[in-house]
Design a protein around this motif. Structure first.
Motif, PDB file in Angstrom:
ATOM      1  N   GLY A 199       0.811  -1.209   0.000  1.00  0.00           N
ATOM      2  CA  GLY A 199       0.000   0.000   0.000  1.00  0.00           C
ATOM      3  C   GLY A 199       0.842   1.257   0.000  1.00  0.00           C
ATOM      4  N   ILE A 200       2.120   1.158  -0.327  1.00  0.00           N
ATOM      5  CA  ILE A 200       3.010   2.307  -0.356  1.00  0.00           C
ATOM      6  C   ILE A 200       3.618   2.372  -1.742  1.00  0.00           C
ATOM      7  N   LEU A 201       3.487   3.506  -2.405  1.00  0.00           N
ATOM      8  CA  LEU A 201       4.079   3.665  -3.723  1.00  0.00           C
ATOM      9  C   LEU A 201       5.422   4.359  -3.607  1.00  0.00           C
ATOM     10  N   ALA A 202       6.271   4.148  -4.599  1.00  0.00           N
ATOM     11  CA  ALA A 202       7.606   4.739  -4.595  1.00  0.00           C
ATOM     12  C   ALA A 202       7.554   6.257  -4.563  1.00  0.00           C
ATOM     13  N   VAL A 203       6.466   6.867  -5.038  1.00  0.00           N
ATOM     14  CA  VAL A 203       6.373   8.313  -5.035  1.00  0.00           C
ATOM     15  C   VAL A 203       5.670   8.833  -3.783  1.00  0.00           C
ATOM     16  N   GLY A 204       5.323   7.963  -2.859  1.00  0.00           N
ATOM     17  CA  GLY A 204       4.788   8.378  -1.581  1.00  0.00           C
ATOM     18  C   GLY A 204       3.281   8.508  -1.506  1.00  0.00           C
ATOM     19  N   ALA A 205       2.546   8.275  -2.563  1.00  0.00           N
ATOM     20  CA  ALA A 205       1.096   8.378  -2.519  1.00  0.00           C
ATOM     21  C   ALA A 205       0.496   7.041  -2.094  1.00  0.00           C
ATOM     22  N   PRO A 206      -0.587   7.071  -1.317  1.00  0.00           N
ATOM     23  CA  PRO A 206      -1.190   5.813  -0.889  1.00  0.00           C
ATOM     24  C   PRO A 206      -1.854   5.094  -2.045  1.00  0.00           C
ATOM     25  N   ALA A 207      -1.722   3.806  -2.064  1.00  0.00           N
ATOM     26  CA  ALA A 207      -2.376   3.000  -3.097  1.00  0.00           C
ATOM     27  C   ALA A 207      -3.824   2.790  -2.706  1.00  0.00           C
ATOM     28  N   VAL A 208      -4.732   2.967  -3.636  1.00  0.00           N
ATOM     29  CA  VAL A 208      -6.135   2.694  -3.402  1.00  0.00           C
ATOM     30  C   VAL A 208      -6.425   1.269  -3.837  1.00  0.00           C
ATOM     31  N   VAL A 209      -5.897   0.892  -4.993  1.00  0.00           N
ATOM     32  CA  VAL A 209      -6.050  -0.449  -5.537  1.00  0.00           C
ATOM     33  C   VAL A 209      -4.721  -0.822  -6.159  1.00  0.00           C
ATOM     34  N   ALA A 210      -4.299  -2.039  -5.990  1.00  0.00           N
ATOM     35  CA  ALA A 210      -3.085  -2.513  -6.663  1.00  0.00           C
ATOM     36  C   ALA A 210      -3.341  -3.922  -7.137  1.00  0.00           C
ATOM     37  N   GLU A 211      -2.914  -4.210  -8.346  1.00  0.00           N
ATOM     38  CA  GLU A 211      -3.114  -5.556  -8.851  1.00  0.00           C
ATOM     39  C   GLU A 211      -2.070  -5.864  -9.902  1.00  0.00           C
ATOM     40  N   THR A 212      -1.749  -7.132 -10.009  1.00  0.00           N
ATOM     41  CA  THR A 212      -0.760  -7.570 -10.980  1.00  0.00           C
ATOM     42  C   THR A 212      -1.438  -7.812 -12.310  1.00  0.00           C
ATOM     43  N   ALA A 213      -0.843  -7.270 -13.368  1.00  0.00           N
ATOM     44  CA  ALA A 213      -1.381  -7.455 -14.710  1.00  0.00           C
ATOM     45  C   ALA A 213      -0.856  -8.749 -15.302  1.00  0.00           C
ATOM     46  N   GLY A 214      -1.650  -9.357 -16.146  1.00  0.00           N
ATOM     47  CA  GLY A 214      -1.185 -10.500 -16.915  1.00  0.00           C
ATOM     48  C   GLY A 214      -1.156 -11.822 -16.183  1.00  0.00           C
ATOM     49  N   GLY A 215      -1.736 -11.920 -15.000  1.00  0.00           N
ATOM     50  CA  GLY A 215      -1.793 -13.206 -14.307  1.00  0.00           C
ATOM     51  C   GLY A 215      -0.543 -13.504 -13.521  1.00  0.00           C
ATOM     52  N   SER A 216      -0.387 -14.747 -13.123  1.00  0.00           N
ATOM     53  CA  SER A 216       0.714 -15.138 -12.252  1.00  0.00           C
ATOM     54  C   SER A 216       2.045 -15.041 -12.968  1.00  0.00           C
ATOM     55  N   GLY A 217       3.085 -14.710 -12.203  1.00  0.00           N
ATOM     56  CA  GLY A 217       4.427 -14.636 -12.730  1.00  0.00           C
ATOM     57  C   GLY A 217       4.746 -13.323 -13.418  1.00  0.00           C
ATOM     58  N   SER A 218       3.783 -12.424 -13.544  1.00  0.00           N
ATOM     59  CA  SER A 218       4.017 -11.150 -14.205  1.00  0.00           C
ATOM     60  C   SER A 218       4.464 -10.112 -13.190  1.00  0.00           C
ATOM     61  N   ALA A 219       5.438  -9.290 -13.566  1.00  0.00           N
ATOM     62  CA  ALA A 219       5.931  -8.253 -12.675  1.00  0.00           C
ATOM     63  C   ALA A 219       5.209  -6.934 -12.891  1.00  0.00           C
ATOM     64  N   ALA A 220       4.359  -6.822 -13.907  1.00  0.00           N
ATOM     65  CA  ALA A 220       3.656  -5.581 -14.186  1.00  0.00           C
ATOM     66  C   ALA A 220       2.584  -5.350 -13.132  1.00  0.00           C
ATOM     67  N   THR A 221       2.588  -4.168 -12.547  1.00  0.00           N
ATOM     68  CA  THR A 221       1.640  -3.845 -11.493  1.00  0.00           C
ATOM     69  C   THR A 221       0.978  -2.511 -11.780  1.00  0.00           C
ATOM     70  N   CYS A 222      -0.317  -2.433 -11.486  1.00  0.00           N
ATOM     71  CA  CYS A 222      -1.072  -1.200 -11.653  1.00  0.00           C
ATOM     72  C   CYS A 222      -1.779  -0.866 -10.355  1.00  0.00           C
ATOM     73  N   GLY A 223      -1.955   0.406 -10.115  1.00  0.00           N
ATOM     74  CA  GLY A 223      -2.712   0.810  -8.948  1.00  0.00           C
ATOM     75  C   GLY A 223      -3.223   2.226  -9.068  1.00  0.00           C
TER      76      GLY A 223
END
Length: 157
Positions: free
Chosen positions: A28-52
């Motif tokens: 729930g912590i982003l590198a730029v300091g803003a709180p994450a509301v939603v975070a989820e991994t894109a592309g299913g298991s094993g994927s490093a792509a994350t959106c929030g």
């Protein structure tokens, strides 16, 4: 307000940058300091792509204000002045992840989504007064679905 590239987190060593972002998002912590509301991994298991979604303010130079953005891995691409592939190129997304403040519908190749996301490019290409603001097709935004839940539709469409 500075350019988009000035607001990006400082680059980390090539190994582990996406892993760090994913770890911070999962806490729930982003590198730029803003709180994450939603975070989820894109592309299913094993994927490093994350959106929030983040509670992050942005204002374009046309007077539009935004209070939420989608912070997501993306492909490098041109930023276009409208949601059509023959539109003028206003800027370029060169870095990943990037943020996107709203979505709209536009031109789509057969079998692809009509969703486009509004953002500010990392580099101005034409129309310097726009400061690289424009839209990118959804296919470059590494999220599991389009439009991403919680990101608003652009008000001017």
């Amino acid at each position: 307000m500075g350019t988009k590239s000035e607001r990006r987190p400082a680059p980390r060593a090539a190994c582990g940058r996406k892993a760090w972002t994913a770890a911070l998002l999962s806490l729930g912590i982003l590198a730029v300091g803003a709180p994450a509301v939603v975070a989820e991994t894109a592309g299913g298991s094993g994927s490093a792509a994350t959106c929030g979604l983040r509670n992050q303010r942005h204002q374009d130079n046309l007077g539009n204000s935004f209070t939420v953005d989608l912070y997501c891995d993306n492909l490098a691409t041109d930023v276009l002045g409208r949601s059509a592939f023959n539109a003028p190129v206003t800027g370029r997304l060169k870095l990943s992840p990037s943020w996107f403040v709203c979505w709209t519908e536009g031109e789509a190749p057969p079998g692809q989504t009509k969703i486009w996301y509004y953002t500010q490019g990392d580099e101005v290409v034409t129309q310097p007064g726009l400061k690289a603001w424009g839209v990118v097709p959804a296919r470059v935004v590494q999220t599991p679905r389009h439009p991403y839940p919680g990101i608003p539709r652009c008000a001017w469409v």
